[in-house]
Scaffold this motif. Structure first.
Motif, PDB file in Angstrom:
ATOM      1  N   ILE B  89       0.864  -1.189   0.000  1.00  0.00           N
ATOM      2  CA  ILE B  89       0.000   0.000   0.000  1.00  0.00           C
ATOM      3  C   ILE B  89       0.893   1.229   0.000  1.00  0.00           C
ATOM      4  O   ILE B  89       1.756   1.361   0.867  1.00  0.00           O
ATOM      5  CB  ILE B  89      -0.869   0.046   1.276  1.00  0.00           C
ATOM      6  CG1 ILE B  89      -1.720  -1.210   1.409  1.00  0.00           C
ATOM      7  CG2 ILE B  89      -1.724   1.307   1.302  1.00  0.00           C
ATOM      8  CD1 ILE B  89      -2.415  -1.345   2.783  1.00  0.00           C
ATOM      9  N   ILE B  90       0.689   2.128  -0.945  1.00  0.00           N
ATOM     10  CA  ILE B  90       1.390   3.401  -0.857  1.00  0.00           C
ATOM     11  C   ILE B  90       0.452   4.401  -0.172  1.00  0.00           C
ATOM     12  O   ILE B  90      -0.669   4.652  -0.629  1.00  0.00           O
ATOM     13  CB  ILE B  90       1.891   3.909  -2.230  1.00  0.00           C
ATOM     14  CG1 ILE B  90       2.663   5.239  -2.060  1.00  0.00           C
ATOM     15  CG2 ILE B  90       0.769   4.087  -3.235  1.00  0.00           C
ATOM     16  CD1 ILE B  90       4.010   5.090  -1.411  1.00  0.00           C
ATOM     17  N   ASP B  91       0.917   4.919   0.958  1.00  0.00           N
ATOM     18  CA  ASP B  91       0.091   5.873   1.698  1.00  0.00           C
ATOM     19  C   ASP B  91       0.413   7.260   1.160  1.00  0.00           C
ATOM     20  O   ASP B  91       1.321   7.941   1.627  1.00  0.00           O
ATOM     21  CB  ASP B  91       0.408   5.760   3.193  1.00  0.00           C
ATOM     22  CG  ASP B  91      -0.662   6.425   4.030  1.00  0.00           C
ATOM     23  OD1 ASP B  91      -1.612   6.993   3.463  1.00  0.00           O
ATOM     24  OD2 ASP B  91      -0.555   6.363   5.272  1.00  0.00           O
ATOM     25  N   ALA B  92      -0.318   7.656   0.138  1.00  0.00           N
ATOM     26  CA  ALA B  92       0.016   8.866  -0.615  1.00  0.00           C
ATOM     27  C   ALA B  92      -1.077   9.911  -0.500  1.00  0.00           C
ATOM     28  O   ALA B  92      -0.846  11.084  -0.740  1.00  0.00           O
ATOM     29  CB  ALA B  92       0.244   8.515  -2.080  1.00  0.00           C
ATOM     30  N   LYS B  93      -2.276   9.494  -0.160  1.00  0.00           N
ATOM     31  CA  LYS B  93      -3.425  10.391   0.054  1.00  0.00           C
ATOM     32  C   LYS B  93      -3.584  11.391  -1.079  1.00  0.00           C
ATOM     33  O   LYS B  93      -3.833  12.569  -0.849  1.00  0.00           O
ATOM     34  CB  LYS B  93      -3.308  11.076   1.415  1.00  0.00           C
ATOM     35  CG  LYS B  93      -3.322  10.053   2.576  1.00  0.00           C
ATOM     36  CD  LYS B  93      -3.508  10.684   3.914  1.00  0.00           C
ATOM     37  CE  LYS B  93      -3.679   9.669   5.027  1.00  0.00           C
ATOM     38  NZ  LYS B  93      -2.469   8.872   5.324  1.00  0.00           N
ATOM     39  N   ARG B  94      -3.480  10.910  -2.298  1.00  0.00           N
ATOM     40  CA  ARG B  94      -3.605  11.777  -3.457  1.00  0.00           C
ATOM     41  C   ARG B  94      -5.073  12.048  -3.782  1.00  0.00           C
ATOM     42  O   ARG B  94      -5.960  11.272  -3.386  1.00  0.00           O
ATOM     43  CB  ARG B  94      -2.919  11.149  -4.671  1.00  0.00           C
ATOM     44  CG  ARG B  94      -1.419  10.941  -4.511  1.00  0.00           C
ATOM     45  CD  ARG B  94      -0.685  12.243  -4.270  1.00  0.00           C
ATOM     46  NE  ARG B  94       0.741  12.121  -4.533  1.00  0.00           N
ATOM     47  CZ  ARG B  94       1.686  11.882  -3.617  1.00  0.00           C
ATOM     48  NH1 ARG B  94       1.360  11.736  -2.360  1.00  0.00           N
ATOM     49  NH2 ARG B  94       2.964  11.805  -3.962  1.00  0.00           N
ATOM     50  N   GLY B  95      -5.290  13.114  -4.543  1.00  0.00           N
ATOM     51  CA  GLY B  95      -6.637  13.434  -5.009  1.00  0.00           C
ATOM     52  C   GLY B  95      -6.565  14.614  -5.948  1.00  0.00           C
ATOM     53  O   GLY B  95      -6.062  15.666  -5.566  1.00  0.00           O
ATOM     54  N   ASP B  96      -7.038  14.459  -7.173  1.00  0.00           N
ATOM     55  CA  ASP B  96      -6.997  15.560  -8.131  1.00  0.00           C
ATOM     56  C   ASP B  96      -7.990  15.255  -9.255  1.00  0.00           C
ATOM     57  O   ASP B  96      -8.634  14.211  -9.243  1.00  0.00           O
ATOM     58  CB  ASP B  96      -5.568  15.741  -8.660  1.00  0.00           C
ATOM     59  CG  ASP B  96      -5.261  17.195  -8.995  1.00  0.00           C
ATOM     60  OD1 ASP B  96      -6.071  17.807  -9.714  1.00  0.00           O
ATOM     61  OD2 ASP B  96      -4.233  17.706  -8.538  1.00  0.00           O
ATOM     62  N   ILE B  97      -8.113  16.176 -10.201  1.00  0.00           N
ATOM     63  CA  ILE B  97      -9.043  15.939 -11.308  1.00  0.00           C
ATOM     64  C   ILE B  97      -8.567  14.778 -12.186  1.00  0.00           C
ATOM     65  O   ILE B  97      -7.426  14.345 -12.083  1.00  0.00           O
ATOM     66  CB  ILE B  97      -9.242  17.205 -12.185  1.00  0.00           C
ATOM     67  CG1 ILE B  97      -7.911  17.672 -12.802  1.00  0.00           C
ATOM     68  CG2 ILE B  97      -9.863  18.317 -11.372  1.00  0.00           C
ATOM     69  CD1 ILE B  97      -8.107  18.780 -13.837  1.00  0.00           C
ATOM     70  N   GLY B  98      -9.465  14.325 -13.058  1.00  0.00           N
ATOM     71  CA  GLY B  98      -9.225  13.105 -13.817  1.00  0.00           C
ATOM     72  C   GLY B  98      -7.878  12.973 -14.498  1.00  0.00           C
ATOM     73  O   GLY B  98      -7.153  11.998 -14.263  1.00  0.00           O
ATOM     74  N   ASN B  99      -7.475  13.952 -15.308  1.00  0.00           N
ATOM     75  CA  ASN B  99      -6.230  13.764 -16.070  1.00  0.00           C
ATOM     76  C   ASN B  99      -5.014  13.741 -15.146  1.00  0.00           C
ATOM     77  O   ASN B  99      -3.995  13.142 -15.457  1.00  0.00           O
ATOM     78  CB  ASN B  99      -6.086  14.828 -17.184  1.00  0.00           C
ATOM     79  CG  ASN B  99      -5.658  16.195 -16.659  1.00  0.00           C
ATOM     80  OD1 ASN B  99      -6.016  16.583 -15.534  1.00  0.00           O
ATOM     81  ND2 ASN B  99      -4.922  16.936 -17.468  1.00  0.00           N
ATOM     82  N   THR B 122      -3.752   5.076  -0.966  1.00  0.00           N
ATOM     83  CA  THR B 122      -4.728   5.855  -0.199  1.00  0.00           C
ATOM     84  C   THR B 122      -5.038   7.135  -0.970  1.00  0.00           C
ATOM     85  O   THR B 122      -4.143   7.773  -1.530  1.00  0.00           O
ATOM     86  CB  THR B 122      -4.203   6.209   1.204  1.00  0.00           C
ATOM     87  OG1 THR B 122      -2.965   6.906   1.080  1.00  0.00           O
ATOM     88  CG2 THR B 122      -4.011   4.971   2.064  1.00  0.00           C
ATOM     89  N   VAL B 123      -6.324   7.502  -1.005  1.00  0.00           N
ATOM     90  CA  VAL B 123      -6.752   8.695  -1.747  1.00  0.00           C
ATOM     91  C   VAL B 123      -7.703   9.526  -0.883  1.00  0.00           C
ATOM     92  O   VAL B 123      -8.362   9.010   0.014  1.00  0.00           O
ATOM     93  CB  VAL B 123      -7.440   8.343  -3.089  1.00  0.00           C
ATOM     94  CG1 VAL B 123      -6.499   7.588  -4.003  1.00  0.00           C
ATOM     95  CG2 VAL B 123      -8.723   7.553  -2.868  1.00  0.00           C
ATOM     96  N   THR B 124      -7.739  10.809  -1.169  1.00  0.00           N
ATOM     97  CA  THR B 124      -8.578  11.736  -0.423  1.00  0.00           C
ATOM     98  C   THR B 124      -9.823  12.048  -1.263  1.00  0.00           C
ATOM     99  O   THR B 124      -9.727  12.197  -2.477  1.00  0.00           O
ATOM    100  CB  THR B 124      -7.757  12.995  -0.052  1.00  0.00           C
ATOM    101  OG1 THR B 124      -8.559  13.865   0.723  1.00  0.00           O
ATOM    102  CG2 THR B 124      -7.251  13.716  -1.267  1.00  0.00           C
ATOM    103  N   PRO B 125     -11.004  12.094  -0.649  1.00  0.00           N
ATOM    104  CA  PRO B 125     -12.229  12.138  -1.448  1.00  0.00           C
ATOM    105  C   PRO B 125     -12.697  13.521  -1.881  1.00  0.00           C
ATOM    106  O   PRO B 125     -13.634  13.622  -2.673  1.00  0.00           O
ATOM    107  CB  PRO B 125     -13.266  11.536  -0.483  1.00  0.00           C
ATOM    108  CG  PRO B 125     -12.777  11.911   0.887  1.00  0.00           C
ATOM    109  CD  PRO B 125     -11.261  11.929   0.788  1.00  0.00           C
ATOM    110  N   TYR B 126     -12.069  14.602  -1.388  1.00  0.00           N
ATOM    111  CA  TYR B 126     -12.677  15.936  -1.507  1.00  0.00           C
ATOM    112  C   TYR B 126     -13.084  16.308  -2.935  1.00  0.00           C
ATOM    113  O   TYR B 126     -14.079  16.981  -3.144  1.00  0.00           O
ATOM    114  CB  TYR B 126     -11.723  16.983  -0.931  1.00  0.00           C
ATOM    115  CG  TYR B 126     -12.350  18.338  -0.723  1.00  0.00           C
ATOM    116  CD1 TYR B 126     -13.261  18.558   0.303  1.00  0.00           C
ATOM    117  CD2 TYR B 126     -12.054  19.408  -1.566  1.00  0.00           C
ATOM    118  CE1 TYR B 126     -13.848  19.804   0.491  1.00  0.00           C
ATOM    119  CE2 TYR B 126     -12.633  20.660  -1.380  1.00  0.00           C
ATOM    120  CZ  TYR B 126     -13.525  20.846  -0.353  1.00  0.00           C
ATOM    121  OH  TYR B 126     -14.124  22.083  -0.172  1.00  0.00           O
TER     122      TYR B 126
END
Lengths: 276, 276
Positions: B89-99, B122-126
């Protein structure tokens, strides 16, 4: 970079343009691919062609990370090449608990640790206060908190009704208790220009980083109508519309032309609003 | 790694332990610092000492990024060293638009592009749906969405009342419409064990990644009381409590002892719940 230095850049260049360096190896001109670091070579020429027209550059971390070590080297070289009087923003959208945000702050703000010393970082608010405050330990650096984004998915959570208004409004109200408008900016998508009125109620003087003009369909005039302040208070980003204006040997000149068009429209808006 | 492979690992090892590799150069034993890559050397020995006791490893991206290129090399070496039958698991908590999420997916899932091919991120849902779905294009890979975290700042937004319950409940309900429990897990902090009952209403069978046991004060027994399912449904992470159990030449053995204690408690819980 301090708030007054930023404002003075804006007045001097008659521009509040941020050039987004979302540099994709599959979209850059073929002839660059013979260089040892084609992505940096592309960015270097874009920066050379636009530095007098913009007040910020914003590399998007994902585009560099997707190439592993080589990509990170391109990002470091790009940061080093951005003139120090221009705001350098890393679009990283990080967010984690305190001890981890400390590490992200080092990764992007502390040149001695990582090779990069950006002026500002985009962060995501979901984990709250402690995910954001570690960045504020670095004097003169900015955090740019996601409030209202221009993507389709923004409807999923950002517009949720809370006791304090929409979630994005709650984010702004809460985050404004963490630090002042000399340290915090917000991301507000250009495709939501009517919402700027509401946002200005809670963030009257904060700078807003506005993506979505151009490729994503936002209008600069509408953004200014609802969002501009006496200090400008806007940094409007364009990525694809500028950097991929052309993909021949002429790409940097074409990028300059697109940047120039935006700068001229921005100048009009700055005059109209009495900023200059 | 598929859901059934994960469950079979859990049953075989009688453990649902994830070892968090939040490796901090300032906390590792002095003698390792003479090695060319002290962080990797530390991780390697931790992995050797614990691989039969845990079912996942979770490097925290920030700790590696804080060292620039050198840190990324340590992360790549660490990923390569994690045995392929253990969930990485990479704990990176990324989150951005599609591209942009497309690019993050390449950065962490596509070995040919970046040198790393983690099983989960791991991803952030905002930013909503489009920030998350690009990762799902990779068969057999998982996204682990932040729902309820164990940090103090979780109170700022995650507990906000929405028309659908707390924000973290809304996140789970909405995200469960994007993909099934064979692709989506949720992060739920161990310090909130009574909330597990509510979470299990909306995510009856999803695996939950649970940080906060140990250093952050959560109780394994309480987590299991409220959160365990017939398939286990839990991956409990411990970082500092295991990897920094000792900082002499004996550190790996001490880490093994701590991991073993947790594994034994987990075995009891698995038996009690009828999973094994």
């Amino acid at each position: 970079m301090t708030r007054s230095q930023l404002i003075s850049q804006i007045k001097q260049k008659r521009s509040f343009l941020c050039v987004g360096l979302d540099t994709d190896i599959n979209k850059i001109p073929e002839f660059l691919k013979t260089y040892p670091d084609p992505i940096f070579e592309f960015n270097k020429r874009i920066i050379d062609a636009t530095a007098d027209l913009c007040i910020a550059y914003k590399p998007n971390a994902a585009f560099y990370e997707s190439h592993g070590v080589k990509g990170l080297q391109s990002l470091i070289s790009t940061w080093k090449y951005i003139p120090k009087n221009i705001l350098s923003i890393i679009d990283a959208k990080r967010g984690d608990i305190g001890n981890t945000s400390d590490m992200y702050a080092r990764a992007f703000f502390d040149e001695a640790a990582s090779g990069m010393g950006f002026d500002a970082i985009t962060v995501t608010p979901y984990m709250g206060n402690d995910s954001v405050t570690p960045y504020l330990k670095y004097d003169g650096k900015w955090i740019i908190i996601l409030a209202l984004t221009s993507s389709a998915g923004s409807k999923d959570f950002q517009y949720i009704e809370t006791p304090d208004g929409h979630l994005y409004e709650t984010v702004i109200k809460k985050a404004n208790t963490w630090a002042g408008d000399d340290r915090i900016m917000y991301v507000v998508g250009a495709t939501k220009s009517t919402e700027f009125t509401g946002i200005r109620k809670y963030a009257p003087d904060n700078f807003l980083l506005v993506p979505g003009v151009g490729a994503q369909g936002g209008s600069l005039q509408e953004v200014c109508q609802y969002g501009i302040t006496k200090d400008c208070g806007l940094i409007v980003n364009s990525s694809r519309g500028i950097i991929y204006a052309d993909n021949t040997e002429n790409f940097a000149e074409a990028a300059r032309e697109e940047a120039k068009k935006l700068q001229q429209q921005m100048e009009e808006e700055l005059v109209k609003a009495g900023v200059i």
